[in-house]
Write an enzyme that holds these catalytic residues in place. Structure first.
Site, PDB file in Angstrom:
ATOM      1  N   GLY A  59      -4.228  33.491   3.161  1.00 50.17           N
ATOM      2  CA  GLY A  59      -4.314  32.092   2.751  1.00 50.17           C
ATOM      3  C   GLY A  59      -3.463  31.234   3.665  1.00 50.17           C
ATOM      4  O   GLY A  59      -2.541  31.738   4.313  1.00 50.17           O
ATOM      5  N   CYS A  86      -1.909  39.571   4.806  1.00 50.03           N
ATOM      6  CA  CYS A  86      -1.324  38.301   5.238  1.00 50.03           C
ATOM      7  C   CYS A  86      -0.578  37.615   4.080  1.00 50.03           C
ATOM      8  O   CYS A  86       0.444  38.110   3.622  1.00 50.03           O
ATOM      9  CB  CYS A  86      -2.413  37.415   5.833  1.00 50.03           C
ATOM     10  SG  CYS A  86      -1.785  35.990   6.752  1.00 50.03           S
ATOM     11  N   TYR A  87      -1.093  36.508   3.558  1.00 49.89           N
ATOM     12  CA  TYR A  87      -0.469  35.866   2.392  1.00 49.89           C
ATOM     13  C   TYR A  87      -0.407  36.847   1.226  1.00 49.89           C
ATOM     14  O   TYR A  87       0.539  36.821   0.428  1.00 49.89           O
ATOM     15  CB  TYR A  87      -1.273  34.625   2.000  1.00 49.89           C
ATOM     16  CG  TYR A  87      -0.671  33.817   0.866  1.00 49.89           C
ATOM     17  CD1 TYR A  87       0.211  32.770   1.119  1.00 49.89           C
ATOM     18  CD2 TYR A  87      -0.985  34.105  -0.456  1.00 49.89           C
ATOM     19  CE1 TYR A  87       0.767  32.037   0.077  1.00 49.89           C
ATOM     20  CE2 TYR A  87      -0.442  33.382  -1.503  1.00 49.89           C
ATOM     21  CZ  TYR A  87       0.432  32.345  -1.238  1.00 49.89           C
ATOM     22  OH  TYR A  87       0.985  31.621  -2.266  1.00 49.89           O
ATOM     23  N   HIS A 173      -4.860  41.317   9.625  1.00 54.04           N
ATOM     24  CA  HIS A 173      -6.137  41.221   8.916  1.00 54.04           C
ATOM     25  C   HIS A 173      -7.047  42.410   9.275  1.00 54.04           C
ATOM     26  O   HIS A 173      -7.784  42.367  10.265  1.00 54.04           O
ATOM     27  CB  HIS A 173      -6.843  39.910   9.281  1.00 54.04           C
ATOM     28  CG  HIS A 173      -6.174  38.696   8.743  1.00 54.04           C
ATOM     29  ND1 HIS A 173      -6.447  38.182   7.495  1.00 54.04           N
ATOM     30  CD2 HIS A 173      -5.216  37.898   9.275  1.00 54.04           C
ATOM     31  CE1 HIS A 173      -5.705  37.112   7.282  1.00 54.04           C
ATOM     32  NE2 HIS A 173      -4.938  36.911   8.349  1.00 54.04           N
ATOM     33  N   GLU A 175      -9.773  43.141   7.873  1.00 54.56           N
ATOM     34  CA  GLU A 175     -11.164  42.767   7.664  1.00 54.56           C
ATOM     35  C   GLU A 175     -11.811  42.136   8.886  1.00 54.56           C
ATOM     36  O   GLU A 175     -13.041  42.031   8.973  1.00 54.56           O
ATOM     37  CB  GLU A 175     -11.283  41.817   6.457  1.00 54.56           C
ATOM     38  CG  GLU A 175     -10.807  40.395   6.695  1.00 54.56           C
ATOM     39  CD  GLU A 175      -9.315  40.189   6.500  1.00 54.56           C
ATOM     40  OE1 GLU A 175      -8.905  39.043   6.254  1.00 54.56           O
ATOM     41  OE2 GLU A 175      -8.555  41.171   6.599  1.00 54.56           O
ATOM     42  N   SER A 227     -40.778  29.073  -1.543  1.00 54.34           N
ATOM     43  CA  SER A 227     -40.826  28.286  -0.308  1.00 54.34           C
ATOM     44  C   SER A 227     -41.311  29.108   0.870  1.00 54.34           C
ATOM     45  O   SER A 227     -41.722  28.557   1.890  1.00 54.34           O
ATOM     46  CB  SER A 227     -39.428  27.745   0.010  1.00 54.34           C
ATOM     47  OG  SER A 227     -38.550  28.802   0.362  1.00 54.34           O
ATOM     48  N   GLY A 229     -39.120  31.081   2.231  1.00 53.70           N
ATOM     49  CA  GLY A 229     -37.842  31.440   2.818  1.00 53.70           C
ATOM     50  C   GLY A 229     -37.366  32.785   2.308  1.00 53.70           C
ATOM     51  O   GLY A 229     -37.921  33.357   1.366  1.00 53.70           O
ATOM     52  N   VAL A 230     -36.305  33.298   2.929  1.00 53.13           N
ATOM     53  CA  VAL A 230     -35.821  34.638   2.606  1.00 53.13           C
ATOM     54  C   VAL A 230     -35.386  34.732   1.143  1.00 53.13           C
ATOM     55  O   VAL A 230     -35.775  35.658   0.420  1.00 53.13           O
ATOM     56  CB  VAL A 230     -34.649  35.022   3.537  1.00 53.13           C
ATOM     57  CG1 VAL A 230     -34.113  36.402   3.157  1.00 53.13           C
ATOM     58  CG2 VAL A 230     -35.087  35.002   4.986  1.00 53.13           C
ATOM     59  N   ASP A 231     -34.583  33.777   0.677  1.00 49.75           N
ATOM     60  CA  ASP A 231     -33.999  33.881  -0.664  1.00 49.75           C
ATOM     61  C   ASP A 231     -35.064  33.831  -1.760  1.00 49.75           C
ATOM     62  O   ASP A 231     -35.074  34.654  -2.671  1.00 49.75           O
ATOM     63  CB  ASP A 231     -32.965  32.775  -0.882  1.00 49.75           C
ATOM     64  CG  ASP A 231     -31.829  32.839   0.121  1.00 49.75           C
ATOM     65  OD1 ASP A 231     -31.588  33.925   0.675  1.00 49.75           O
ATOM     66  OD2 ASP A 231     -31.204  31.794   0.370  1.00 49.75           O
ATOM     67  N   SER A 232     -35.968  32.848  -1.670  1.00 45.81           N
ATOM     68  CA  SER A 232     -36.990  32.741  -2.710  1.00 45.81           C
ATOM     69  C   SER A 232     -37.985  33.900  -2.623  1.00 45.81           C
ATOM     70  O   SER A 232     -38.489  34.379  -3.643  1.00 45.81           O
ATOM     71  CB  SER A 232     -37.727  31.395  -2.619  1.00 45.81           C
ATOM     72  OG  SER A 232     -38.521  31.307  -1.457  1.00 45.81           O
ATOM     73  N   SER A 233     -38.249  34.387  -1.406  1.00 47.31           N
ATOM     74  CA  SER A 233     -39.196  35.497  -1.247  1.00 47.31           C
ATOM     75  C   SER A 233     -38.645  36.790  -1.823  1.00 47.31           C
ATOM     76  O   SER A 233     -39.352  37.543  -2.505  1.00 47.31           O
ATOM     77  CB  SER A 233     -39.538  35.685   0.239  1.00 47.31           C
ATOM     78  OG  SER A 233     -40.205  34.549   0.758  1.00 47.31           O
ATOM     79  N   LYS A 374     -25.938  36.793   2.314  1.00 45.08           N
ATOM     80  CA  LYS A 374     -27.227  36.627   2.998  1.00 45.08           C
ATOM     81  C   LYS A 374     -27.700  37.923   3.661  1.00 45.08           C
ATOM     82  O   LYS A 374     -28.885  38.274   3.574  1.00 45.08           O
ATOM     83  CB  LYS A 374     -27.113  35.521   4.056  1.00 45.08           C
ATOM     84  CG  LYS A 374     -28.440  35.071   4.629  1.00 45.08           C
ATOM     85  CD  LYS A 374     -29.202  34.238   3.617  1.00 45.08           C
ATOM     86  CE  LYS A 374     -30.415  33.575   4.226  1.00 45.08           C
ATOM     87  NZ  LYS A 374     -31.045  32.618   3.309  1.00 45.08           N
TER      88      LYS A 374
END
Length: 529
Positions: A59, A86-87, A173, A175, A227, A229-233, A374
């Site tokens: 942070g 870190c934080y 970090h 990650e 639509s 798109g990827v998400d709705s599909s 995503k």
């Protein structure tokens, strides 16, 4: 819809880190489920979720600032392993009686780490290794029972641990991919220290989500705005697997999709998946709605408002619809400040809350992807059998090509942009595929993340054959990014840029010039409007 928590999961406490989402993604990359919680979640709330481990994020704040992010110190004694970055290391130290102070100089970027003695967390990693630092404050005195396990030339406590209490932390970090042994350190924590299993797999996820949807919906009906798109599909494919023909998809075609996309939606969902699909041809209504409109925000508002009019006009003709399925994904939830804690349902991102239900009409929401990033949505799509060309579809704004046409949208401009954009996508799809075949990595640092054509509201002089022309230019935009928050322009080979330019000028009527946008984000945005 209440998402069931997996039997094992890692809770990531977010202290405002720029890498908060990245931590959760890295854990999931190792096939362990993780979920982000606000740093001030109480120990009782967190314990009720039964986490297998806790990670404290970094942070930007100082642990001694008046408004510094705080945590319930009882979490450190819940009996589950805790790892701080870190934080997260600093607040762990302060809560347990250690001290944090300013270093003589900050550390930002790569640093050489020197291991000190034995370390449960760092076991198996080199005595010296490169790590990624981003701090000014650092632990100056470790809490009782802790030992220092590494240092840098600037930081006297680059990592510390108390194995007896299963508490571990690093100032660096792990990650971030720039940390040489970051993945190995995370694996050591998850599998050797916590004893977790690699159970977060697409097959398990699909089975769980199908069960959740069936339990929620029962024998009732669901509608979804598709639509393409990827998400709705992916949402459509997942919900259809769960409840079959109880799902009806409504595809509102506003005429501003890219070349070939309406046909792809029809092919995939009507023919391949046999999903009940209503194709609303609203192209002419949108053309009239946008005539004379040049302001991009006006375009967005008119397109969005008309979309819901078209959608609900169909929805109100269908009997028995009780649920609306949406492709909300985890970053939507996180970025809106909403989290699922204490068993409470998350708050939906603001633009989803503003669905303009007609008077007397309301649907309950189903958002089966609201805990997926995503890249996980794309993996889920492949596992569900969606074609790769749809799953890896370029990010595309809801208003479509209307906001890639600067100024008024006309049928002639739409025709030009559709053809030019198709050339850009075809050539850069092929470029990315060549990189993928060479490296085996779809996320190669040299791959284009997003690419498209823009049609500005100007004309320029040119020469074609022996005649002077006065036609439109096309702007090509191609960027490298991972999350769209920042982006750099793609350093494409000259021959690739040259081929795109030649093809557009040769194949698209009304274009005599092609230019390439070399502006990063910031200061520019990825889209032009």
């Amino acid at each position: 819809m209440q998402t069931q928590m997996p039997q094992q999961f890692v809770a990531v406490l977010d202290f405002g880190a720029q890498y908060g989402q990245l931590i959760a993604r890295r854990v999931r990359d190792l096939h362990v489920y993780s979920e982000i919680f606000p740093c001030d979640v109480s120990a009782d709330e967190l314990a009720a979720k039964h986490p297998s481990a806790v990670i404290l994020s970094g942070g930007p704040a100082s642990v001694y600032a008046d408004d510094t992010p705080d945590m319930d110190e009882r979490i450190l004694s819940m009996g589950v392993p805790v790892l701080g970055f870190c934080y997260g290391q600093q607040i762990m130290a302060v809560k347990l009686g250690g001290k944090v102070g300013h270093t003589q100089k900050g550390e930002y970027g790569p640093a050489k780490l020197h291991r000190q003695g034995d370390s449960v967390l760092l076991d198996g990693t080199p005595q010296e290794q490169t790590v990624w630092m981003s701090h000014r404050d650092a632990v100056s005195q470790v809490p009782e029972g802790f030992r220092v396990t590494s240092t840098t030339d600037t930081c006297p406590v680059a990592s510390m641990e108390c194995p007896e209490r299963r508490l571990f932390s690093t100032q660096f970090h792990p990650e971030v991919r720039h940390t040489e042994c970051g993945k190995a350190i995370l694996e050591r924590f998850l599998f050797n220290i916590c004893g977790l299993q690699k159970s977060w797999t697409m097959d398990n996820i699909i089975d769980q989500k199908v069960d959740e949807i069936r339990a929620e919906v029962g024998d009732r009906k669901v509608i979804l705005a598709l639509s393409g798109g990827v998400d709705s599909s992916v949402t459509a494919a997942l919900v259809h697997r769960a409840i079959g023909d109880q799902l009806t998809c409504v595809f509102v075609n506003h005429g501003m999709l890219r070349k070939g996309e309406p046909e792809m939606v029809e092919e995939v969902f009507r023919k391949q998946f046999n999903v009940p699909l209503i194709h609303v041809h609203a192209e002419e209504r949108y053309a009239q709605l946008l005539a004379g409109v040049t302001d991009p925000e006006q375009k967005r508002r008119r397109i969005g408002t008309q979309f819901w009019k078209e959608f609900f006009a169909v929805a109100q003709q269908l009997d028995g619809i009780e649920y609306l399925a949406q492709g909300t994904i985890y970053p939507d939830i996180i970025e809106s400040g909403a989290r699922k804690t204490g068993g409470k349902a998350s708050t939906i991102k603001s633009h989803h809350n503003l669905i303009p239900f007609p008077e007397g009409v309301h649907f309950d929401l189903i958002e089966p992807l609201d805990h997926f990033f995503k890249d996980e949505v794309r993996q889920l799509g492949i596992a569900l059998g969606l074609p790769a060309k749809l799953v890896w579809r370029q990010p595309f704004p809801g208003p479509g090509l209307a906001i890639r046409i600067i100024g008024e949208v006309t049928p002639q401009k739409l025709a030009i942009l559709k053809e030019a954009d198709a050339v850009v996508r075809e050539e850069l799809d092929a470029y990315n595929q060549r990189l993928y075949e060479q490296t085996g990595d779809r996320n190669s640092e040299h791959a284009c993340w997003q690419y498209f054509a823009v049609l500005p509201d100007i004309k320029s002089v040119g020469v074609m054959g022996d005649e002077r022309t006065y036609q439109r230019p096309i702007i090509v935009r191609a960027v490298e990014s991972t999350d769209a928050m920042t982006a750099d322009w793609a350093k494409l080979p000259y021959d690739v840029i040259g081929k795109i330019s030649s093809r557009i000028v040769d194949e698209v009527d009304g274009v005599n010039r092609v230019v390439y946008d070399v502006t990063p984000k910031p200061p520019a945005t990825i889209e032009w409007e």
